[in-house]
Write a protein that holds these residues in place. Structure first.
Motif, PDB file in Angstrom:
ATOM      1  N   GLU A 101      26.077   3.034 -28.841  1.00 49.45           N
ATOM      2  CA  GLU A 101      25.625   4.415 -28.755  1.00 49.45           C
ATOM      3  C   GLU A 101      26.631   5.370 -29.378  1.00 49.45           C
ATOM      4  O   GLU A 101      27.839   5.182 -29.272  1.00 49.45           O
ATOM      5  CB  GLU A 101      25.403   4.798 -27.288  1.00 49.45           C
ATOM      6  CG  GLU A 101      24.831   6.184 -27.091  1.00 49.45           C
ATOM      7  CD  GLU A 101      24.619   6.511 -25.630  1.00 49.45           C
ATOM      8  OE1 GLU A 101      25.583   7.014 -25.009  1.00 49.45           O
ATOM      9  OE2 GLU A 101      23.515   6.262 -25.113  1.00 49.45           O
ATOM     10  N   ARG A 102      26.118   6.392 -30.011  1.00 50.60           N
ATOM     11  CA  ARG A 102      26.951   7.460 -30.568  1.00 50.60           C
ATOM     12  C   ARG A 102      26.565   8.782 -29.924  1.00 50.60           C
ATOM     13  O   ARG A 102      25.456   8.949 -29.416  1.00 50.60           O
ATOM     14  CB  ARG A 102      26.766   7.560 -32.087  1.00 50.60           C
ATOM     15  CG  ARG A 102      27.258   6.353 -32.861  1.00 50.60           C
ATOM     16  CD  ARG A 102      27.074   6.561 -34.352  1.00 50.60           C
ATOM     17  NE  ARG A 102      27.449   5.381 -35.113  1.00 50.60           N
ATOM     18  CZ  ARG A 102      27.311   5.272 -36.430  1.00 50.60           C
ATOM     19  NH1 ARG A 102      26.814   6.283 -37.132  1.00 50.60           N
ATOM     20  NH2 ARG A 102      27.676   4.161 -37.042  1.00 50.60           N
ATOM     21  N   VAL A 103      27.502   9.720 -29.977  1.00 47.04           N
ATOM     22  CA  VAL A 103      27.266  11.051 -29.421  1.00 47.04           C
ATOM     23  C   VAL A 103      27.277  12.062 -30.558  1.00 47.04           C
ATOM     24  O   VAL A 103      28.174  12.051 -31.404  1.00 47.04           O
ATOM     25  CB  VAL A 103      28.335  11.417 -28.378  1.00 47.04           C
ATOM     26  CG1 VAL A 103      28.108  12.829 -27.842  1.00 47.04           C
ATOM     27  CG2 VAL A 103      28.331  10.411 -27.236  1.00 47.04           C
ATOM     28  N   LEU A 104      26.278  12.916 -30.573  1.00 43.25           N
ATOM     29  CA  LEU A 104      26.154  13.958 -31.591  1.00 43.25           C
ATOM     30  C   LEU A 104      26.194  15.304 -30.879  1.00 43.25           C
ATOM     31  O   LEU A 104      25.260  15.662 -30.160  1.00 43.25           O
ATOM     32  CB  LEU A 104      24.847  13.789 -32.366  1.00 43.25           C
ATOM     33  CG  LEU A 104      24.576  14.746 -33.535  1.00 43.25           C
ATOM     34  CD1 LEU A 104      25.638  14.590 -34.614  1.00 43.25           C
ATOM     35  CD2 LEU A 104      23.191  14.492 -34.112  1.00 43.25           C
ATOM     36  N   GLU A 105      27.295  16.020 -31.060  1.00 48.75           N
ATOM     37  CA  GLU A 105      27.451  17.311 -30.411  1.00 48.75           C
ATOM     38  C   GLU A 105      26.584  18.372 -31.104  1.00 48.75           C
ATOM     39  O   GLU A 105      26.288  18.265 -32.297  1.00 48.75           O
ATOM     40  CB  GLU A 105      28.922  17.742 -30.448  1.00 48.75           C
ATOM     41  CG  GLU A 105      29.872  16.808 -29.718  1.00 48.75           C
ATOM     42  CD  GLU A 105      29.713  16.878 -28.216  1.00 48.75           C
ATOM     43  OE1 GLU A 105      29.139  17.872 -27.723  1.00 48.75           O
ATOM     44  OE2 GLU A 105      30.173  15.934 -27.531  1.00 48.75           O
ATOM     45  N   PRO A 106      26.172  19.405 -30.362  1.00 49.83           N
ATOM     46  CA  PRO A 106      25.384  20.487 -30.965  1.00 49.83           C
ATOM     47  C   PRO A 106      26.260  21.387 -31.841  1.00 49.83           C
ATOM     48  O   PRO A 106      26.662  22.473 -31.436  1.00 49.83           O
ATOM     49  CB  PRO A 106      24.816  21.232 -29.750  1.00 49.83           C
ATOM     50  CG  PRO A 106      25.766  20.934 -28.643  1.00 49.83           C
ATOM     51  CD  PRO A 106      26.310  19.561 -28.904  1.00 49.83           C
ATOM     52  N   ALA A 107      26.587  20.917 -33.034  1.00 48.98           N
ATOM     53  CA  ALA A 107      27.442  21.651 -33.972  1.00 48.98           C
ATOM     54  C   ALA A 107      26.685  22.837 -34.568  1.00 48.98           C
ATOM     55  O   ALA A 107      25.449  22.888 -34.531  1.00 48.98           O
ATOM     56  CB  ALA A 107      27.900  20.718 -35.087  1.00 48.98           C
ATOM     57  N   PRO A 108      27.398  23.801 -35.145  1.00 48.14           N
ATOM     58  CA  PRO A 108      26.726  24.947 -35.765  1.00 48.14           C
ATOM     59  C   PRO A 108      25.733  24.537 -36.854  1.00 48.14           C
ATOM     60  O   PRO A 108      24.666  25.139 -36.970  1.00 48.14           O
ATOM     61  CB  PRO A 108      27.883  25.772 -36.336  1.00 48.14           C
ATOM     62  CG  PRO A 108      29.049  25.416 -35.471  1.00 48.14           C
ATOM     63  CD  PRO A 108      28.874  23.966 -35.137  1.00 48.14           C
ATOM     64  N   VAL A 109      26.095  23.533 -37.665  1.00 51.99           N
ATOM     65  CA  VAL A 109      25.205  23.037 -38.722  1.00 51.99           C
ATOM     66  C   VAL A 109      25.152  21.518 -38.639  1.00 51.99           C
ATOM     67  O   VAL A 109      26.184  20.850 -38.510  1.00 51.99           O
ATOM     68  CB  VAL A 109      25.687  23.460 -40.126  1.00 51.99           C
ATOM     69  CG1 VAL A 109      24.728  22.940 -41.193  1.00 51.99           C
ATOM     70  CG2 VAL A 109      25.810  24.976 -40.226  1.00 51.99           C
ATOM     71  N   LEU A 110      23.957  20.983 -38.697  1.00 49.93           N
ATOM     72  CA  LEU A 110      23.733  19.539 -38.734  1.00 49.93           C
ATOM     73  C   LEU A 110      22.910  19.212 -39.971  1.00 49.93           C
ATOM     74  O   LEU A 110      21.842  19.809 -40.186  1.00 49.93           O
ATOM     75  CB  LEU A 110      22.993  19.070 -37.484  1.00 49.93           C
ATOM     76  CG  LEU A 110      22.428  17.644 -37.515  1.00 49.93           C
ATOM     77  CD1 LEU A 110      23.553  16.609 -37.592  1.00 49.93           C
ATOM     78  CD2 LEU A 110      21.526  17.394 -36.312  1.00 49.93           C
ATOM     79  N   LEU A 111      23.391  18.288 -40.791  1.00 52.74           N
ATOM     80  CA  LEU A 111      22.632  17.821 -41.947  1.00 52.74           C
ATOM     81  C   LEU A 111      21.888  16.555 -41.556  1.00 52.74           C
ATOM     82  O   LEU A 111      22.492  15.610 -41.037  1.00 52.74           O
ATOM     83  CB  LEU A 111      23.565  17.540 -43.124  1.00 52.74           C
ATOM     84  CG  LEU A 111      24.424  18.716 -43.620  1.00 52.74           C
ATOM     85  CD1 LEU A 111      25.304  18.276 -44.777  1.00 52.74           C
ATOM     86  CD2 LEU A 111      23.549  19.881 -44.036  1.00 52.74           C
ATOM     87  N   VAL A 112      20.590  16.539 -41.793  1.00 50.60           N
ATOM     88  CA  VAL A 112      19.765  15.355 -41.571  1.00 50.60           C
ATOM     89  C   VAL A 112      19.285  14.897 -42.931  1.00 50.60           C
ATOM     90  O   VAL A 112      18.513  15.597 -43.593  1.00 50.60           O
ATOM     91  CB  VAL A 112      18.569  15.654 -40.649  1.00 50.60           C
ATOM     92  CG1 VAL A 112      17.683  14.425 -40.508  1.00 50.60           C
ATOM     93  CG2 VAL A 112      19.053  16.115 -39.280  1.00 50.60           C
ATOM     94  N   GLU A 113      19.786  13.740 -43.388  1.00 46.00           N
ATOM     95  CA  GLU A 113      19.442  13.289 -44.732  1.00 46.00           C
ATOM     96  C   GLU A 113      18.728  11.949 -44.672  1.00 46.00           C
ATOM     97  O   GLU A 113      19.065  11.073 -43.883  1.00 46.00           O
ATOM     98  CB  GLU A 113      20.676  13.218 -45.621  1.00 46.00           C
ATOM     99  CG  GLU A 113      21.617  12.061 -45.385  1.00 46.00           C
ATOM    100  CD  GLU A 113      21.207  10.763 -46.080  1.00 46.00           C
ATOM    101  OE1 GLU A 113      20.377  10.804 -47.004  1.00 46.00           O
ATOM    102  OE2 GLU A 113      21.719   9.715 -45.665  1.00 46.00           O
TER     103      GLU A 113
END
Length: 211
Positions: A101-113
């Motif tokens: 499992e990985r954790v993805l913090e609610p950053a100001p900008v997230l790139l979804v590619e």
């Protein structure tokens, strides 16, 4: 690696957008397989000061090349919309199973590619949708050349699946910007859904081939 100066104006524009998913500005980078999405997203992330990049190759699986929306929604979209960290497990294409499992913090900008980053279910959560304007046959040729003959059968299946996906759920008509590649960098033009304008030429100055 230092951010590419050419992408800094685009990065500033994206960072100034209103949040689109909770506190996050989600930027979709879509295009055909092999069109240069990963390289472009990586360079744009650098220009954004190290923005996180979610690769849809880590979300798709052998059996669900495009049928991954429900998992992305519950593991990533819904937590970020609530301002909480997302907990998700990337798929291991060699072991054919999900990894740690990985954790993805609610950053100001997230790139979804990835192919399908502009699908209709995800578009309402995007602040901007960028489309890599590389012809399909050119993109697929790059991908096949990169992966070698041992993955030829996989590519045969992928091409059929990608054609079916974009036939049912196209992304390009909804792009806010089209990203063109050249030997000296990128050119960003108005998307097909936007009002045509003067292209902004984005050059990275290193002349490296885009992958």
């Amino acid at each position: 690696m230092e951010p590419h100066p050419s992408l800094e104006p685009l990065a500033r524009e994206l960072a100034a957008l209103p949040p689109s998913l909770g506190p996050v500005r989600v930027i979709g980078v879509d295009g055909h397989a092999g069109s240069g999405k990963s390289t472009f997203a990586g360079r744009l992330a650098e220009a954004l000061g190290g923005a996180p990049v979610l690769h849809l190759d880590d979300v798709a699986t052998h059996t669900k090349l495009f049928d991954w929306w429900d998992r992305l929604r519950t593991q990533v979209v819904e937590p970020l919309a609530a301002g909480r960290p997302a907990h998700w497990a990337p798929y291991d294409w060699e072991l054919r199973r999900f990894g740690p499992e990985r954790v993805l913090e609610p950053a100001p900008v997230l790139l979804v590619e990835g192919v399908g980053a502009g699908r209709r279910a995800l578009r309402p959560h995007l602040a901007r949708l960028l489309w890599m304007e590389t012809p399909r046959e050119t993109s697929w040729g790059r991908g096949r050349g990169r992966d070698g003959r041992e993955l030829s059968d996989f590519w045969d299946g992928w091409e059929r699946a990608e054609l079916a996906h974009f036939s049912d759920d196209p992304s390009r008509p909804f792009a806010d910007a089209l990203v063109h590649q050249s030997g000296t960098g990128y050119e960003w033009t108005s998307g097909v859904s936007a009002t045509p304008g003067t292209p902004s030429v984005l050059t990275d100055g290193d002349g490296l081939p885009q992958t």
